[in-house]
Design a protein around this motif. Structure first.
Motif, PDB file in Angstrom:
ATOM      1  N   TRP A 251      -2.353   8.785  -1.418  1.00 42.40           N
ATOM      2  CA  TRP A 251      -1.214   7.879  -1.563  1.00 42.40           C
ATOM      3  C   TRP A 251      -1.492   6.557  -0.849  1.00 42.40           C
ATOM      4  O   TRP A 251      -1.292   5.474  -1.418  1.00 42.40           O
ATOM      5  CB  TRP A 251       0.053   8.536  -1.003  1.00 42.40           C
ATOM      6  N   GLU A 252      -1.949   6.617   0.395  1.00 37.38           N
ATOM      7  CA  GLU A 252      -2.198   5.379   1.144  1.00 37.38           C
ATOM      8  C   GLU A 252      -3.356   4.585   0.547  1.00 37.38           C
ATOM      9  O   GLU A 252      -3.308   3.352   0.490  1.00 37.38           O
ATOM     10  CB  GLU A 252      -2.463   5.683   2.613  1.00 37.38           C
ATOM     11  N   PHE A 253      -4.397   5.278   0.106  1.00 39.76           N
ATOM     12  CA  PHE A 253      -5.533   4.605  -0.531  1.00 39.76           C
ATOM     13  C   PHE A 253      -5.055   3.813  -1.744  1.00 39.76           C
ATOM     14  O   PHE A 253      -5.441   2.650  -1.944  1.00 39.76           O
ATOM     15  CB  PHE A 253      -6.571   5.642  -0.936  1.00 39.76           C
ATOM     16  N   ALA A 254      -4.211   4.429  -2.567  1.00 45.13           N
ATOM     17  CA  ALA A 254      -3.691   3.760  -3.761  1.00 45.13           C
ATOM     18  C   ALA A 254      -2.764   2.607  -3.388  1.00 45.13           C
ATOM     19  O   ALA A 254      -2.779   1.555  -4.028  1.00 45.13           O
ATOM     20  CB  ALA A 254      -2.961   4.770  -4.638  1.00 45.13           C
ATOM     21  N   ALA A 255      -1.960   2.802  -2.353  1.00 49.86           N
ATOM     22  CA  ALA A 255      -1.027   1.757  -1.935  1.00 49.86           C
ATOM     23  C   ALA A 255      -1.760   0.536  -1.384  1.00 49.86           C
ATOM     24  O   ALA A 255      -1.358  -0.610  -1.618  1.00 49.86           O
ATOM     25  CB  ALA A 255      -0.059   2.301  -0.885  1.00 49.86           C
TER      26      ALA A 255
ATOM     27  N   ARG B 190      -3.418  -4.469   6.710  1.00 49.88           N
ATOM     28  CA  ARG B 190      -2.441  -5.556   6.682  1.00 49.88           C
ATOM     29  C   ARG B 190      -1.093  -5.047   7.157  1.00 49.88           C
ATOM     30  O   ARG B 190      -0.860  -3.843   7.225  1.00 49.88           O
ATOM     31  CB  ARG B 190      -2.315  -6.140   5.272  1.00 49.88           C
ATOM     32  N   MET B 191      -0.181  -5.980   7.445  1.00 49.91           N
ATOM     33  CA  MET B 191       1.146  -5.604   7.916  1.00 49.91           C
ATOM     34  C   MET B 191       1.911  -4.822   6.856  1.00 49.91           C
ATOM     35  O   MET B 191       2.518  -3.787   7.125  1.00 49.91           O
ATOM     36  CB  MET B 191       1.932  -6.851   8.299  1.00 49.91           C
ATOM     37  N   TYR B 192       1.867  -5.333   5.634  1.00 53.19           N
ATOM     38  CA  TYR B 192       2.534  -4.682   4.501  1.00 53.19           C
ATOM     39  C   TYR B 192       1.483  -4.365   3.438  1.00 53.19           C
ATOM     40  O   TYR B 192       0.412  -4.976   3.421  1.00 53.19           O
ATOM     41  CB  TYR B 192       3.616  -5.597   3.918  1.00 53.19           C
ATOM     42  N   TYR B 193       1.804  -3.465   2.544  1.00 54.07           N
ATOM     43  CA  TYR B 193       0.828  -3.147   1.509  1.00 54.07           C
ATOM     44  C   TYR B 193       0.539  -4.349   0.612  1.00 54.07           C
ATOM     45  O   TYR B 193      -0.528  -4.446   0.024  1.00 54.07           O
ATOM     46  CB  TYR B 193       1.306  -1.965   0.670  1.00 54.07           C
ATOM     47  N   TRP B 194       1.490  -5.268   0.510  1.00 54.45           N
ATOM     48  CA  TRP B 194       1.279  -6.434  -0.337  1.00 54.45           C
ATOM     49  C   TRP B 194       0.653  -7.607   0.412  1.00 54.45           C
ATOM     50  O   TRP B 194       0.268  -8.589  -0.199  1.00 54.45           O
ATOM     51  CB  TRP B 194       2.607  -6.877  -0.965  1.00 54.45           C
ATOM     52  N   GLY B 195       0.589  -7.558   1.749  1.00 58.04           N
ATOM     53  CA  GLY B 195      -0.017  -8.652   2.500  1.00 58.04           C
ATOM     54  C   GLY B 195       0.565  -8.791   3.893  1.00 58.04           C
ATOM     55  O   GLY B 195       1.112  -7.842   4.454  1.00 58.04           O
TER      56      GLY B 195
ATOM     57  N   PRO C 207       6.991  -6.483  -8.664  1.00 61.76           N
ATOM     58  CA  PRO C 207       5.595  -6.613  -9.110  1.00 61.76           C
ATOM     59  C   PRO C 207       4.747  -5.405  -8.698  1.00 61.76           C
ATOM     60  O   PRO C 207       4.944  -4.823  -7.628  1.00 61.76           O
ATOM     61  CB  PRO C 207       5.115  -7.883  -8.402  1.00 61.76           C
ATOM     62  N   PRO C 208       3.770  -5.040  -9.528  1.00 63.49           N
ATOM     63  CA  PRO C 208       2.860  -3.945  -9.176  1.00 63.49           C
ATOM     64  C   PRO C 208       1.815  -4.415  -8.181  1.00 63.49           C
ATOM     65  O   PRO C 208       1.622  -5.627  -7.978  1.00 63.49           O
ATOM     66  CB  PRO C 208       2.217  -3.582 -10.517  1.00 63.49           C
ATOM     67  N   ASN C 209       1.119  -3.463  -7.578  1.00 64.27           N
ATOM     68  CA  ASN C 209       0.003  -3.858  -6.717  1.00 64.27           C
ATOM     69  C   ASN C 209      -1.232  -4.141  -7.570  1.00 64.27           C
ATOM     70  O   ASN C 209      -1.174  -4.112  -8.805  1.00 64.27           O
ATOM     71  CB  ASN C 209      -0.257  -2.818  -5.622  1.00 64.27           C
ATOM     72  N   ARG C 210      -2.356  -4.390  -6.933  1.00 66.71           N
ATOM     73  CA  ARG C 210      -3.568  -4.796  -7.657  1.00 66.71           C
ATOM     74  C   ARG C 210      -4.096  -3.708  -8.583  1.00 66.71           C
ATOM     75  O   ARG C 210      -4.873  -3.977  -9.492  1.00 66.71           O
ATOM     76  CB  ARG C 210      -4.652  -5.188  -6.657  1.00 66.71           C
TER      77      ARG C 210
ATOM     78  N   GLU D 153       6.082   0.729  -1.987  1.00 66.54           N
ATOM     79  CA  GLU D 153       6.817   0.489  -0.759  1.00 66.54           C
ATOM     80  C   GLU D 153       8.274   0.256  -1.138  1.00 66.54           C
ATOM     81  O   GLU D 153       8.588  -0.378  -2.139  1.00 66.54           O
ATOM     82  CB  GLU D 153       6.262  -0.713   0.007  1.00 66.54           C
ATOM     83  N   GLY D 154       9.191   0.817  -0.361  1.00 65.98           N
ATOM     84  CA  GLY D 154      10.605   0.665  -0.672  1.00 65.98           C
ATOM     85  C   GLY D 154      11.053   1.509  -1.853  1.00 65.98           C
ATOM     86  O   GLY D 154      10.360   2.418  -2.310  1.00 65.98           O
ATOM     87  N   ASN D 155      12.224   1.230  -2.346  1.00 63.28           N
ATOM     88  CA  ASN D 155      12.919   1.944  -3.426  1.00 63.28           C
ATOM     89  C   ASN D 155      13.285   3.362  -2.984  1.00 63.28           C
ATOM     90  O   ASN D 155      14.366   3.556  -2.451  1.00 63.28           O
ATOM     91  CB  ASN D 155      12.122   1.937  -4.718  1.00 63.28           C
ATOM     92  N   VAL D 156      12.418   4.360  -3.167  1.00 64.10           N
ATOM     93  CA  VAL D 156      12.726   5.701  -2.652  1.00 64.10           C
ATOM     94  C   VAL D 156      11.487   6.281  -1.974  1.00 64.10           C
ATOM     95  O   VAL D 156      10.356   5.979  -2.346  1.00 64.10           O
ATOM     96  CB  VAL D 156      13.217   6.665  -3.763  1.00 64.10           C
ATOM     97  N   TRP D 157      11.734   7.090  -0.944  1.00 65.62           N
ATOM     98  CA  TRP D 157      10.652   7.832  -0.311  1.00 65.62           C
ATOM     99  C   TRP D 157       9.972   8.721  -1.350  1.00 65.62           C
ATOM    100  O   TRP D 157      10.615   9.168  -2.306  1.00 65.62           O
ATOM    101  CB  TRP D 157      11.191   8.732   0.799  1.00 65.62           C
ATOM    102  N   GLU D 158       8.680   9.018  -1.136  1.00 67.65           N
ATOM    103  CA  GLU D 158       7.935   9.849  -2.074  1.00 67.65           C
ATOM    104  C   GLU D 158       7.269  11.008  -1.352  1.00 67.65           C
ATOM    105  O   GLU D 158       6.573  10.813  -0.345  1.00 67.65           O
ATOM    106  CB  GLU D 158       6.879   9.001  -2.804  1.00 67.65           C
TER     107      GLU D 158
END
Length: 364
Positions: free
Chosen positions: A214-218, A225-230, A268-271, A278-283
Motif C-alpha cells: 500500500w505505501e509503495f503504491a501511495a 516527502r511530507m505528503y504522498y503528493w509532495g 487527482p490520481p497519483n503518478r 490519502e484522505g476520503n476513507v481509511w483502507e
C-alpha cells in the motif's frame, strides 16, 4: 442502546479514527497514543468475528478480473516515517509487482458482491449477548458508528463527543435508517470490517494489500516527502485530497467540497493512476498491527507480523489501516501524512472506513 454498548462501540471507532490532536508536542505525543480512547476490560465482538469467518469461508473464490486495476511494477523504497513512533525506523523494502484497484471499492461494486453471495456485514448483525452480559438481547441491535459533529467546540481528548452508535447504520444506510445508496453508487463503501473486506476480496478473486504494498503504491516512486503528493499541503493553492478543513470537530469549512466521503476519482490520481491514496476513507490492509514491527520487519516483500499486539489494548486483534480519512487534518489525526499507519479492531467499522484490493496476476 445501553450506555455500555454505546461506549464500547464509540471507543472502537475512536481507535479507527486515530485520536491524535493537540497543540504542544507533549500533548500531541500523549494523544497520538490513543490511550484516552481505550477502556480496559471493554467487551469485544469475539462471537461476531467467529460468525463472520464462517461466512467468509463459505464464499466461492472468484476469477479475479483486472478491470479497473493498475499494474504496480516492483522495486525498492524507503518505508515509514520519523514523525510517528510506530512508523520508525525508516527502512528499505523491496516489493514484487502487483495489480491494485485504481480506487476504493464502491457501493455499486459491493452491492454486486452482496447480491451474488447473500453476505451480511458485521454492522448488519446483532451484537452477541454473550459479549454483553446483563444487557437485554432486544437492545443489542445492529448498527455502526457515524461521525456526528457537536454544535460547539469541545475537547479533542474525548471522541465520544462526535461519534454515535446509530442503530440501522451499515453499508446500505451509511448515516442510519433514513439514508440510502441512491446517488451514492460511486462513493466508497463504508461500515465494513476487516472480515467484510476480506470476504469481498475472496469473492472478487483478489486479496487485501500488505501495508508495504500500500505505501509503495501511495509513494508512486517518490522519495520521502511530507505528503504522498509532495511537500505542500495545498499544491498551487488547491486541495488535492478529501480531508478536514476548519475547527475539528464542530466547524467543517468544506473547502474541498465535502463534509463526508467523496465519490471515487474526485481528486487527482497519483503518478501511477491511483485515486484517494490519502484522505476520503481509511483502507484495510492485511497485516496484523504491532507498533514495534518495523524494528525487525523483513526487507523483502514483508507480509506483516505473525500476530497482533497493541499495548493500548492488549486483548484486541487489530489489523493495519492506511491513508487517513475525511476527518483527518493538522488539528486532528494527521495520519494521512506519508508513511503513517492506522489500526483497527478486526470486527469494527465506521462511516470513514473502506478498502481496496490487489491481485497477484502476471504483469501485462
Amino acid at each position: 442502546m445501553t450506555k455500555k454498548v454505546l461506549y464500547w462501540y464509540s471507543c472502537i471507532v475512536a481507535i479507527l479514527s486515530w485520536s491524535c490532536s493537540s497543540t504542544s508536542q507533549s500533548e500531541k505525543a500523549k494523544a497520538d497514543s490513543i490511550a484516552a480512547c481505550v477502556s480496559h476490560g471493554m467487551p469485544s465482538r469475539t462471537a461476531t468475528k467467529a460468525s463472520t469467518n464462517d461466512l467468509t469461508d463459505s464464499i466461492h473464490q472468484g476469477k479475479g478480473s483486472l478491470e479497473g486495476m493498475v499494474w504496480i511494477a516492483g522495486g525498492k523504497f524507503l518505508m515509514g516515517s520519523d514523525e510517528f513512533e510506530d512508523s520508525r525506523p525508516i527502512h528499505e523494502v523491496s516489493i514484487k509487482g502487483f495489480w491494485m484497484d485504481e480506487h476504493e471499492v464502491t457501493n455499486a461494486q459491493f452491492a454486486k458482491f452482496v447480491k451474488a453471495t447473500g453476505y451480511k456485514t458485521v454492522a448488519e448483525r446483532a451484537l452477541d449477548p454473550k459479549d454483553f452480559p446483563g444487557v437485554p438481547a432486544d437492545q443489542l441491535l445492529p448498527g455502526s458508528a457515524v461521525f456526528s459533529p457537536p454544535s460547539t467546540s469541545v475537547s479533542l481528548q474525548n471522541p465520544l463527543q462526535w461519534w454515535k452508535y446509530v442503530v440501522g447504520a451499515n453499508w446500505q444506510h451509511p448515516f442510519g435508517p433514513g439514508s440510502a445508496l441512491k446517488g451514492r453508487e460511486n462513493f466508497p463503501v463504508v461500515h465494513v470490517s476487516y472480515e467484510d473486506a476480506l470476504a469481498y476480496a475472496k469473492w472478487a478473486g483478489k486479496r487485501l494489500p500488505t501495508e508495504a504494498e500500500w505505501e509503495f503504491a501511495a509513494r508512486a516512486g517518490q522519495s520521502q516527502r511530507m505528503y504522498y503528493w509532495g511537500e505542500e499541503l495545498k499544491p498551487k493553492g488547491k486541495w488535492v485530497a478529501n480531508i478536514y478543513q476548519g475547527d475539528f470537530p464542530h466547524k467543517n469549512l468544506q473547502e474541498d467540497g465535502f463534509a463526508n466521503a467523496s465519490p471515487v476519482k474526485t481528486f487527482p490520481p497519483n503518478r501511477l493512476g491511483l485515486y484517494d491514496m490519502e484522505g476520503n476513507v481509511w483502507e484495510w490492509c492485511n497485516d496484523y498491527y504491532r507498533p514495534d514491527y518495523y524494528r525487525n520487519s523483513s526487507s523483502d516483500n514483508p507480509q506483516g507480523p505473525a500476530d497482533s499486539y497493541d499495548p493500548d489494548e492488549p486483548g484486541a486483534v487489530k489489523r493495519v489501516q492506511r491513508g487517513g480519512s475525511f476527518l483527518c487534518s493538522d488539528q486532528y489525526c494527521v495520519r494521512y501524512k506519508a508513511g503513517s499507519r492506522g489500526k483497527g479492531e478486526v470486527s469494527s467499522g465506521a462511516d470513514n472506513l473502506g478498502f481496496r484490493c490487489v491481485s497477484d496476476q502476471k504483469a501485462p
